[in-house]
Design a protein around this motif. Structure first.
Motif, PDB file in Angstrom:
ATOM      1  N   UNK A  75       5.722  15.347  43.542  1.00  9.28           N
ATOM      2  CA  UNK A  75       5.665  13.625  43.759  1.00  9.28           C
ATOM      3  C   UNK A  75       6.319  13.333  45.256  1.00  9.28           C
ATOM      4  N   UNK A  76       5.829  12.068  45.363  1.00 13.55           N
ATOM      5  CA  UNK A  76       5.943  11.604  46.665  1.00 13.55           C
ATOM      6  C   UNK A  76       6.689  10.251  46.596  1.00 13.55           C
ATOM      7  N   UNK A  84       9.851  15.334  38.103  1.00  9.62           N
ATOM      8  CA  UNK A  84       9.372  16.845  38.288  1.00  9.62           C
ATOM      9  C   UNK A  84      10.350  17.763  37.972  1.00  9.62           C
ATOM     10  N   UNK A  85      11.522  17.264  38.022  1.00  7.59           N
ATOM     11  CA  UNK A  85      12.810  18.328  37.773  1.00  7.59           C
ATOM     12  C   UNK A  85      12.891  18.210  36.409  1.00  7.59           C
ATOM     13  N   UNK A  91       9.476  22.134  30.152  1.00  4.15           N
ATOM     14  CA  UNK A  91       8.493  23.096  30.121  1.00  4.15           C
ATOM     15  C   UNK A  91       9.238  24.353  29.804  1.00  4.15           C
ATOM     16  N   UNK A  92      10.127  24.346  30.529  1.00  7.85           N
ATOM     17  CA  UNK A  92      10.955  25.981  30.314  1.00  7.85           C
ATOM     18  C   UNK A  92      11.368  26.062  28.902  1.00  7.85           C
ATOM     19  N   UNK A  93      12.086  24.933  28.171  1.00  5.76           N
ATOM     20  CA  UNK A  93      12.302  25.073  26.754  1.00  5.76           C
ATOM     21  C   UNK A  93      11.365  25.230  25.898  1.00  5.76           C
TER      22      UNK A  93
ATOM     23  N   UNK B 426      10.837   9.192  27.076  1.00  9.62           N
ATOM     24  CA  UNK B 426       9.969   8.097  28.291  1.00  9.62           C
ATOM     25  C   UNK B 426      10.027   8.536  29.438  1.00  9.62           C
ATOM     26  N   UNK B 427      10.812   8.997  30.257  1.00  8.34           N
ATOM     27  CA  UNK B 427      10.884   9.090  31.850  1.00  8.34           C
ATOM     28  C   UNK B 427       9.797  10.132  31.998  1.00  8.34           C
ATOM     29  N   UNK B 428       9.285  10.966  31.385  1.00  6.58           N
ATOM     30  CA  UNK B 428       8.451  11.939  31.222  1.00  6.58           C
ATOM     31  C   UNK B 428       6.898  11.368  30.923  1.00  6.58           C
ATOM     32  N   UNK B 429       7.114  10.408  30.107  1.00  2.00           N
ATOM     33  CA  UNK B 429       5.703   9.761  29.567  1.00  2.00           C
ATOM     34  C   UNK B 429       5.152   8.907  30.793  1.00  2.00           C
ATOM     35  N   UNK B 430       5.996   8.268  31.404  1.00  2.00           N
ATOM     36  CA  UNK B 430       5.606   7.664  32.537  1.00  2.00           C
ATOM     37  C   UNK B 430       4.267   7.842  33.227  1.00  2.00           C
TER      38      UNK B 430
END
Lengths: 343, 617
Positions: A75-76, A84-85, A91-93, B426-430
């Motif tokens: 991410x920028x 991203x974190x 994803x790990x879970x 919601x945060x990831x959905x953005x």
């Protein structure tokens, strides 16, 4: 050609039917019994299950190695890094769960294939087991929900704060226009009935806040500064999507939506980081908006603050020449979308 | 065993119904003796639930293939945007002039593909076929509560299908604003040609569809509540029936809201109201509509739209529960937990609709609430998955095509369900909202799981519908090619989404950064074609077996449920004599001590002293 195609399909089907009839007759004649047939089906399909599991998971890992480098770079933007974190944690879970459940599913299917000398285990209830797989997902989800929500609150709090450089993103079929709020950091009000060929955003020239507003066909942002996008549409719903910054917000006619974020890398830095000298940021429309939806976009550049100031000077005012110079005495009409939201 | 205290209530409740059943019985006999059905009354305007089920299934197969063809056309466009496909002009006429797909028609294909698959195949096709077939047969009823309403329901569905098909052929093209038809795009013909007559026909078609769905659902609910045979307590119903029951309730509660949304859209389009429209300047002129909100439509639409996901999924899960248990020769694990989790999913489905709207600018607090409720859905879903897996554990698995599809369903339900956790946050959905990540997600969890459930159902109950068996070997080939085609299509698609590719793009030419993704699109399209071709094996097997399949025995899968106690030849009223009485739950497979590895629901405990447990009395 059409007739040939139809004939081919018809004759092809007839041939298949004949073949199937012959096959059915042959199996009847050979006296192949049902039980033996089912036994062979059980053998081959159970092997298929374990093969599908092993080959499937291997191909999956292979494909991930192949395709993950093609996905978006890091991410920028500030909140983008947090997203991203969070994504990594999720994803790990998910992958752990995915592997456990798929392996159990296909392995059991393989292992417990039919054997006429065996009875299945008459096992239809166990409260302890049910409790385990209710409580464990609940705990895991509680963690995911909490972290997700707190990040969501951080992001949306910034949009609500109204801090940062105000830039209007004005969407219509099929382009975006950016309007920079200028020195006063306030957008002049606008109204859809004021739209003309020369005033495509319907901006009120008599509004004092309009005087220093600048119009651009490119979105240029200074690195490290908070940006407040004020998003409008004049016709249908569009969506302002800046994938590299993890930013997306719909443009809805009749209301103003907002998204605040802070770019952390310049275009030049991204070019270095991605190893791609041609790398550019982009803003795309991400809500189906008509025939040319796939072509609705706006170039985006992030530059050092000093360069940004220079660039601003080269942009044209909303109403060039004497129009913009005339200070307005009356405030904007209250029904303007931009001002009503700005309060 | 004389009086089962557990049953005494059921006895009472069903006494008068039993009498009612007898009157039906006479009626059925009169009918059979007096006159032969002619073609029209037997095949077309039948009120017999078994025939109506077959009608639904055949229409759904036709519509499914049509929608699949559409998807293959737009998949080819996405993989080879520069290629000329000469056959396009033959197939779609002016929309494929010189072998190039028209960008507007691309959107029309996407829209109608979605509409047909979600509503016509997976809602009507799935519930319509199996609720109609199985509710009376598995509950021990002579027919649906109202045979006439049932026939009417099918005919509204047929009419709605015809209108939708008709809209494909009109000058300005069919609706093309996406299957969710968000206004203002869908409200303004100036915005896109498909929002003219095509959209009007879409709305008319949906009105009939909703009427059909409601008539069907009301009928299913009343049949399940009122027409269970003696001994068939709610807690002895097969999970299929539970799934159909909950599905029907969801339909009754949510489809009217879609109707409301559609009617308001009709008003905005034709009668000058402004429910969804405000501040619009289009085609060189400002519109007079003022004060409406396009977001209102989204709230109304998704209030149906999300329960709709479960209207599609629950029947498939119900069918899979039955198929997996029968073919594992083992009771379904956690029968009550399965019912409970379906109820919880159904309840939650009404309070999660906002997760489709995280980036519409709605109040962030509301967003948080929807994150919370959405992720809760994962809990009952996890319970279901683990229960399926435990059912397989130490089972004695017979691999039939339906069992393969049942296992496939569990696999896709897991895979697609997990990516749902990303989208529900919601945060990831953005950043993945409205990208190919979403497309991949719902095609796996809803599309594939539901269609797998449907295939499982078709292979399993084909003997009940047509008295013959489908060819197993072709079934196996069908399954393996389908699951390979499916994962090959939708797994790589996630990466397109993670690369930021928006959905509903005619071509990915807008941004240079997408250029290197064309390989993924090649892979996706090739697997889609493989999966599509595999369906012809099914098509052939289905229609070939109706006439030429091996004759089925009365109970080909050694099942416990009541439908297998009816004669193979269909007759009005289902059972030639009295309706059988039910004495036990439907999942006594592999019971220790029993003579065989299954005990039909009609067998009283008094006949099975060898296998009774203390619990059984």
């Amino acid at each position: 050609m059409n007739i040939l195609l139809i004939l081919a399909v018809v004759f092809g089907t007839l041939v298949l039917v004949r073949l199937a009839n012959v096959a059915a007759l042959a199996s009847k004649l050979s006296g192949e019994n049902e039980e033996a047939e089912q036994e062979s089906a059980n053998r081959w399909n159970s092997i298929g299950m374990i093969a599908f599991l092993i080959i499937g998971l291997s191909v999956m890992v292979y494909i991930m190695n192949l395709y993950l480098p093609l996905t978006l770079p890091k991410a920028a933007s500030e909140h983008g890094e947090a997203i991203d974190g969070l994504m990594t944690i999720n994803w790990t879970v998910l992958f752990i769960t995915f592997f456990i459940t798929q392996i159990l599913l296909f392995f059991f299917a393989y292992k417990y294939r039919y054997n006429k000398n065996r009875r299945s285990f008459y096992f239809h209830d166990n409260n302890k087991l049910e409790a385990i797989w209710t409580i464990i997902p609940t705990i895991v989800l509680a963690a995911l929900i909490t972290t997700g929500m707190s990040e969501w609150n951080e992001i949306t709090k910034k949009s609500a704060s109204m801090k940062g450089i105000v830039i209007q993103i004005y969407a219509k079929q099929f382009d975006f226009t950016a309007r920079y709020a200028g020195k006063d950091n306030k957008l002049g009000s606008s109204f859809f009935r004021s739209i003309t060929d020369t005033n495509p955003l319907g901006i009120d020239s008599s509004d004092a806040a309009t005087a220093d507003d600048l119009i651009a066909k490119e979105l240029v942002l200074p690195k490290g500064a908070e940006v407040q996008l004020m998003i409008n549409s004049r016709d249908v719903i569009h969506s302002v999507y800046l994938p590299h910054f993890r930013v997306q917000m719909n443009a809805v006619p009749g209301m103003t939506t907002r998204f605040a974020f802070k770019p952390t890398k310049t275009t030049a830095e991204m070019q270095k980081e991605t190893g791609n000298p041609k790398f550019e940021f982009i803003m795309l429309c991400n809500k189906i908006c008509g025939v040319a939806h796939y072509n609705m976009k706006m170039p985006v550049r992030v530059v050092e603050p000093a360069e940004y100031e220079e660039w601003l000077k080269t942009q044209s005012a909303v109403f060039p020449k004497e129009e913009a110079a005339a200070p307005a005495a009356t405030p904007a009409p209250a029904d303007s979308a931009a001002t009503s939201m700005a309060k | 065993m004389e009086v089962n205290p557990h049953n005494s209530m059921a006895h009472g409740a069903h006494a008068d119904e039993h009498a009612h059943g007898h009157s039906h019985d006479h009626h059925g006999h009169d009918h059979d003796h007096d006159h032969e059905d002619n073609f029209w009354s037997k095949y077309i305007f039948s009120t017999d639930h078994k025939m109506i089920a077959k009608q639904y299934l055949n229409v759904a197969i036709f519509m499914g293939f049509l929608a699949m063809f559409m998807s293959l056309i737009f998949r080819m466009q996405l993989a080879w945007p520069d290629a000329k496909l000469p056959f396009l002009e033959d197939v779609i006429g002016k929309w494929g002039k010189d072998g190039k797909l028209d960008p507007g028609f691309y959107l029309a294909l996407v829209t109608i593909h979605g509409t047909i698959m979600v509503f016509f195949v997976l809602t009507a096709g799935l519930s319509g076929t199996f609720s109609n077939l199985l509710i009376p047969l598995q509950l021990g009823a002579r027919d649906m509560a109202s045979g006439f309403l049932n026939a009417l329901s099918f005919w509204f569905f047929a009419l709605s299908s015809i209108i939708m098909l008709f809209s494909l052929g009109i000058e300005t093209g069919p609706a093309s604003g996406g299957w969710t038809v968000y206004p203002p795009l869908s409200a303004l013909p100036q915005a896109i040609p498909g929002s003219g007559l095509g959209m009007t026909l879409w709305l008319v078609s949906m009105v009939f569809f909703i009427a059909s769905s409601l008539l069907g659902s009301i009928n299913y609910i009343s049949t399940i509540i009122n027409l269970r045979t003696k001994g068939m307590a709610m807690t002895r119903m097969p999970l299929t029936i539970w799934a159909f029951f909950i599905t029907a309730i969801l339909g009754v509660l949510s489809f009217p809201v879609l109707l409301a949304a559609a009617l308001l859209l009709v008003f905005d389009r034709s009668f000058g109201t402004s429910f969804y429209l405000s501040d619009i300047f289009i085609d060189g002129a400002p519109l007079d509509h003022a004060g409406g909100s396009p977001i209102l439509y989204q709230h109304l639409f998704w209030f149906l739209g999300h329960p709709e996901v479960y209207i599609v999924l629950l029947p498939a899960l119900g069918l899979a529960s039955e198929v997996i248990s029968v073919n594992s020769r083992k009771p379904i694990f956690g029968y009550k937990a399965m019912i409970g989790s379906m109820l919880v999913i159904a309840f939650l489905s009404f309070i999660v609709w906002g997760h489709h709207m995280f980036v519409t600018g709605m109040n962030p607090f509301l967003g948080s609430v929807f994150v919370f409720t959405t992720l809760l859905v994962a809990i009952p879903s996890a319970v279901k998955v683990f229960n399926y897996i435990t059912t397989l554990w130490r089972g004695n698995i017979q691999f039939t095509p339906q069992m393969l599809f049942g296992i496939g369903l569990v696999s896709t339900f897991i895979t697609g369900g997990l990516t749902g956790i990303i989208l529900g946050d919601s945060a990831l959905d953005i950043n993945v909202h409205d990208t190919y990540f979403v497309v991949a997600h719902f095609h796996i969890v809803m599309g594939s799981s539901a269609i797998f459930g449907m295939f499982a159902g078709v292979y399993h109950w084909f003997p009940k519908m047509y008295g013959r068996l489908m060819n197993k070997k072709l079934g196996f080939i069908h399954f393996w090619l389908t699951i390979i085609g499916l994962y090959g299509t939708f797994f790589p698609m996630h990466f397109l989404g993670l690369a930021g590719v928006p959905r509903r793009y005619y071509a990915n030419t807008a941004y240079d950064g997408f250029a290197n993704l064309i390989n993924i699109n090649h892979v996706v399209t090739v697997f889609a074609i493989i999966g599509g071709l595999a369906q012809f094996i099914f098509l052939f097997n289905f229609y070939y077996s109706i006439k030429n399949g091996k004759k089925s025995s009365q109970n080909p899968w050694k099942s416990n449920t009541l439908e297998w106690t009816t004669p193979i030849e269909h007759l009005h009223g289902n059972w030639p004599g009295a309706i059988p009485e039910v004495h036990r739950w439907p999942y006594d497979y592999g019971k220790p001590g029993a003579k065989e590895d299954f005990i039909c629901q009609t067998v009283p405990f008094s006949e099975t002293p060898e296998s009774n447990t203390p619990h059984d009395h």
